[in-house]
Motif scaffolding. Structure first.
Motif, mmCIF file in Angstrom:
data_model
loop_
_atom_site.group_PDB
_atom_site.id
_atom_site.type_symbol
_atom_site.label_atom_id
_atom_site.label_comp_id
_atom_site.label_asym_id
_atom_site.label_seq_id
_atom_site.Cartn_x
_atom_site.Cartn_y
_atom_site.Cartn_z
ATOM 1 N N SER A 65 0.836 -1.194 0.000
ATOM 2 C CA SER A 65 0.000 0.000 0.000
ATOM 3 C C SER A 65 0.873 1.246 0.000
ATOM 4 N N GLN A 66 0.244 2.414 -0.187
ATOM 5 C CA GLN A 66 0.978 3.684 -0.163
ATOM 6 C C GLN A 66 1.622 3.900 1.207
ATOM 7 N N GLY A 67 0.896 3.558 2.272
ATOM 8 C CA GLY A 67 1.450 3.693 3.621
ATOM 9 C C GLY A 67 2.645 2.776 3.843
ATOM 10 N N GLN A 68 2.571 1.546 3.328
ATOM 11 C CA GLN A 68 3.697 0.616 3.446
ATOM 12 C C GLN A 68 4.901 1.123 2.671
ATOM 13 N N HIS A 69 4.651 1.678 1.488
ATOM 14 C CA HIS A 69 5.752 2.224 0.680
ATOM 15 C C HIS A 69 6.437 3.370 1.409
ATOM 16 N N ARG A 70 5.642 4.252 2.017
ATOM 17 C CA ARG A 70 6.227 5.391 2.721
ATOM 18 C C ARG A 70 7.026 4.929 3.938
ATOM 19 N N SER A 71 6.477 3.973 4.692
ATOM 20 C CA SER A 71 7.186 3.452 5.864
ATOM 21 C C SER A 71 8.476 2.745 5.454
ATOM 22 N N THR A 72 8.445 2.039 4.334
ATOM 23 C CA THR A 72 9.640 1.336 3.860
ATOM 24 C C THR A 72 10.702 2.321 3.388
ATOM 25 N N ALA A 73 10.279 3.383 2.678
ATOM 26 C CA ALA A 73 11.243 4.407 2.247
ATOM 27 C C ALA A 73 11.893 5.069 3.455
ATOM 28 N N LEU A 74 11.097 5.353 4.482
ATOM 29 C CA LEU A 74 11.642 5.910 5.728
ATOM 30 C C LEU A 74 12.621 4.932 6.373
ATOM 31 N N ALA A 75 12.229 3.660 6.409
ATOM 32 C CA ALA A 75 13.094 2.641 7.007
ATOM 33 C C ALA A 75 14.419 2.531 6.263
ATOM 34 N N LEU A 76 14.381 2.637 4.928
ATOM 35 C CA LEU A 76 15.610 2.602 4.134
ATOM 36 C C LEU A 76 16.543 3.744 4.508
ATOM 37 N N ARG A 77 15.996 4.953 4.627
ATOM 38 C CA ARG A 77 16.823 6.119 4.962
ATOM 39 C C ARG A 77 17.366 6.019 6.384
ATOM 40 N N LEU A 78 16.548 5.552 7.317
ATOM 41 C CA LEU A 78 17.009 5.432 8.697
ATOM 42 C C LEU A 78 18.053 4.317 8.832
ATOM 43 N N ALA A 79 17.884 3.257 8.044
ATOM 44 C CA ALA A 79 18.901 2.193 8.023
ATOM 45 C C ALA A 79 20.195 2.706 7.402
ATOM 46 N N GLU A 80 20.064 3.554 6.386
ATOM 47 C CA GLU A 80 21.232 4.187 5.773
ATOM 48 C C GLU A 80 21.997 5.007 6.813
ATOM 49 N N ALA A 81 21.266 5.713 7.679
ATOM 50 C CA ALA A 81 21.900 6.504 8.737
ATOM 51 C C ALA A 81 22.659 5.604 9.707
ATOM 52 N N LYS A 82 22.062 4.465 10.057
ATOM 53 C CA LYS A 82 22.730 3.513 10.958
ATOM 54 C C LYS A 82 24.008 2.983 10.327
ATOM 55 N N PHE A 83 23.931 2.677 9.028
ATOM 56 C CA PHE A 83 25.088 2.138 8.310
ATOM 57 C C PHE A 83 26.217 3.158 8.273
ATOM 58 N N MET A 84 25.883 4.420 7.999
ATOM 59 C CA MET A 84 26.891 5.471 7.957
ATOM 60 C C MET A 84 27.519 5.680 9.342
ATOM 61 N N SER A 85 26.702 5.595 10.383
ATOM 62 C CA SER A 85 27.221 5.726 11.750
ATOM 63 C C SER A 85 28.215 4.620 12.056
ATOM 64 N N LEU A 86 27.888 3.425 11.579
ATOM 65 C CA LEU A 86 28.755 2.270 11.791
ATOM 66 C C LEU A 86 30.105 2.468 11.114
ATOM 67 N N ALA A 87 30.073 3.020 9.898
ATOM 68 C CA ALA A 87 31.307 3.213 9.132
ATOM 69 C C ALA A 87 32.124 4.395 9.634
ATOM 70 N N ALA A 88 31.451 5.462 10.048
ATOM 71 C CA ALA A 88 32.152 6.686 10.437
ATOM 72 C C ALA A 88 32.541 6.700 11.907
ATOM 73 N N GLY A 89 31.896 5.844 12.710
ATOM 74 C CA GLY A 89 32.135 5.908 14.151
ATOM 75 C C GLY A 89 31.532 7.159 14.754
ATOM 76 N N GLU A 90 30.550 7.729 14.052
ATOM 77 C CA GLU A 90 29.880 8.962 14.481
ATOM 78 C C GLU A 90 28.376 8.797 14.277
ATOM 79 N N GLU A 91 27.596 9.400 15.173
ATOM 80 C CA GLU A 91 26.150 9.431 14.961
ATOM 81 C C GLU A 91 25.831 10.233 13.701
ATOM 82 N N SER A 92 24.970 9.701 12.859
ATOM 83 C CA SER A 92 24.571 10.415 11.647
ATOM 84 C C SER A 92 23.554 11.503 11.978
ATOM 85 N N ILE A 93 23.607 12.585 11.213
ATOM 86 C CA ILE A 93 22.593 13.634 11.281
ATOM 87 C C ILE A 93 21.477 13.239 10.318
ATOM 88 N N ILE A 94 20.231 13.345 10.766
ATOM 89 C CA ILE A 94 19.094 12.883 9.969
ATOM 90 C C ILE A 94 18.193 14.060 9.640
#
Length: 426
Positions: A334-363
């Motif tokens: 659904s449209q709501g599922q798509h939006r939640s998944t897109a958000l989850a992708l970006r928030l997971a991207e932030a976690k991944f960057m934090s892992l690589a940089a050793g720094e909390e990502s700015i969101i």
């Protein structure tokens, strides 16, 4: 890492702005066309050098001005300050806009030396296209993320794109001149062998790095989505879809995941507490990918459909899919599922960057509540409370939970006509 302060001069609708946000959640509230998204755009340029809204840099400059500047001071986990400046000036001779990037007052000449300085992730309403849109958008997500955290990937990607352009031009000219058969089977096949080696070398490294990212992203995306949707279990699966032999690449992907599990310590069901891609790459696995790529390239060149005169196999044609309970989310979600998944992708991207940089990502979250119901909005706010610095825009007043209301790291700001002022949120 967090933003201590930012100054804008002649940028968009800000003639002069000095803004000091809070270290936690910053809510930017205001009507449309007041400057909320402009501020997020300036922050994103500091992390990527490019606008996510326009291609022409002159469109970023306030009308009638001949110069503009974004200046920001960041503080890392070691309490060290880092200054970033991007300046534009109109060249009176060429009438072009000259741009200069400085880190701690040192001029940066190569873009590769700038990317990744600030671990920052942006979500915009258009990110629904990550689920619903063309494969190139999902490839770009992986490429931009890897360029930010791994400089060798940036170099590899630039080299691959250069070789691919030259290779396609060579094929186009050979077909046009009627010499393609001689290039494939005859005395001129040495030319193709040179291009093949370069494509295989750079393309295999790109695919390998993407597969590593997919292994790290999948559990995080699934967990975040489960939290945002109140699911009782992780329900999303990511799968890399390759234009090569996908069966062969799928088995390689499984071996990569097994190797990463052996080398990493699982934290809360997720891979690793740190990330070093150089340490994760194994020559024997890279060799397997090169073999699969070489076979696919050979099939492509001997195809009867080569009349289109460009290479159709390689990382430039790949994609990744998202399944929910075994169903393709792009088709059945659904449209709501798509939006939640897109958000989850970006928030997971932030976690991944934090892992690589050793720094909390700015969101940065631009208008992320517009199509979320109240329940999912509250779940998202609850999730954000456990992250680092967040900038969130909204056109309407939001209901905030008690933890935000009394937190000293929470900031509530009104944006109006290029001015940002703190307002009471109690």
């Amino acid at each position: 890492m967090y933003l201590k302060s930012i100054t804008l001069k002649n940028f968009r609708n800000y003639d002069h702005l000095q803004f000091e946000p809070k270290r936690g959640l910053n809510v930017l509230l205001g009507k449309n066309a007041q400057g909320k998204t402009n501020l997020l755009e300036a922050l994103n340029i500091l992390a990527s050098s490019k606008s996510f809204r326009v291609r022409r840099e002159e469109d970023l400059i306030m009308w009638g001005c001949d110069h503009a500047e974004i200046k920001a001071d960041f503080i890392n986990t070691h309490n060290e300050e880092r200054s970033l400046i991007i300046r534009w000036a109109l060249n009176p001779i060429t009438h072009n806009w000259d741009r200069r990037i400085l880190i701690n007052n040192q001029i940066i000449k190569r873009l590769g030396d700038f990317l990744g300085e600030i671990p920052l992730v942006l979500f915009v309403p258009g990110d629904l296209a990550l689920i619903q849109g063309a494969p190139e958008l999902r490839r770009r997500l992986l490429d931009v993320l890897l360029c930010k955290i791994y400089q060798k990937y940036y170099t590899c990607l630039v080299n691959f794109q250069k070789v691919l352009r030259q290779y396609n031009k060579f094929l186009h000219d050979a077909i046009k001149n009627g010499t393609i058969e001689n290039c494939i089977e005859g005395s001129d096949r040495g030319y193709l062998e040179i291009w093949n080696k370069q494509l295989i070398k750079y393309g295999s490294q790109i695919i390998y790095c993407r597969l590593i990212v997919m292994v790290y992203l999948e559990p995080v995306v699934s967990q975040v989505y489960a939290q945002l949707s109140e699911a009782k279990q992780d329900v999303l699966k990511l799968k890399y879809v390759s234009s090569l032999n996908n069966f062969g690449l799928k088995s390689i992907g499984k071996s990569i995941k097994s190797a990463l599990l052996e080398q990493s310590t699982e934290v809360n069901g997720q891979l690793g507490s740190n990330l070093n891609i150089d340490e994760l790459i194994q020559e024997n696995v890279l060799g397997e990918i090169e073999k699969v790529y070489a076979e696919a390239l050979c099939r492509n060149l001997h195809s009867k459909n080569l009349g289109h005169s460009f290479i159709t196999t390689g990382p430039h044609r790949d994609d990744f899919g998202i399944d929910s309970f075994g169903y393709n989310l792009k088709i059945f979600g659904s449209q709501g599922q798509h939006r939640s998944t897109a958000l989850a992708l970006r928030l997971a991207e932030a976690k991944f960057m934090s892992l690589a940089a050793g720094e909390e990502s700015i969101i940065l979250l631009d208008d992320c509540f517009s199509e979320l119901d109240r329940s999912r909005s509250k779940l998202l706010l609850s999730y954000l409370s456990g992250l680092g610095q967040v900038f969130l825009t909204a056109a309407n007043t939001l209901e905030f939970s008690e933890p935000f209301t009394y937190s000293p790291d929470f900031g509530f700001f009104k944006v109006s006509a290029g001015q940002i002022e703190p307002v009471s949120h109690t």
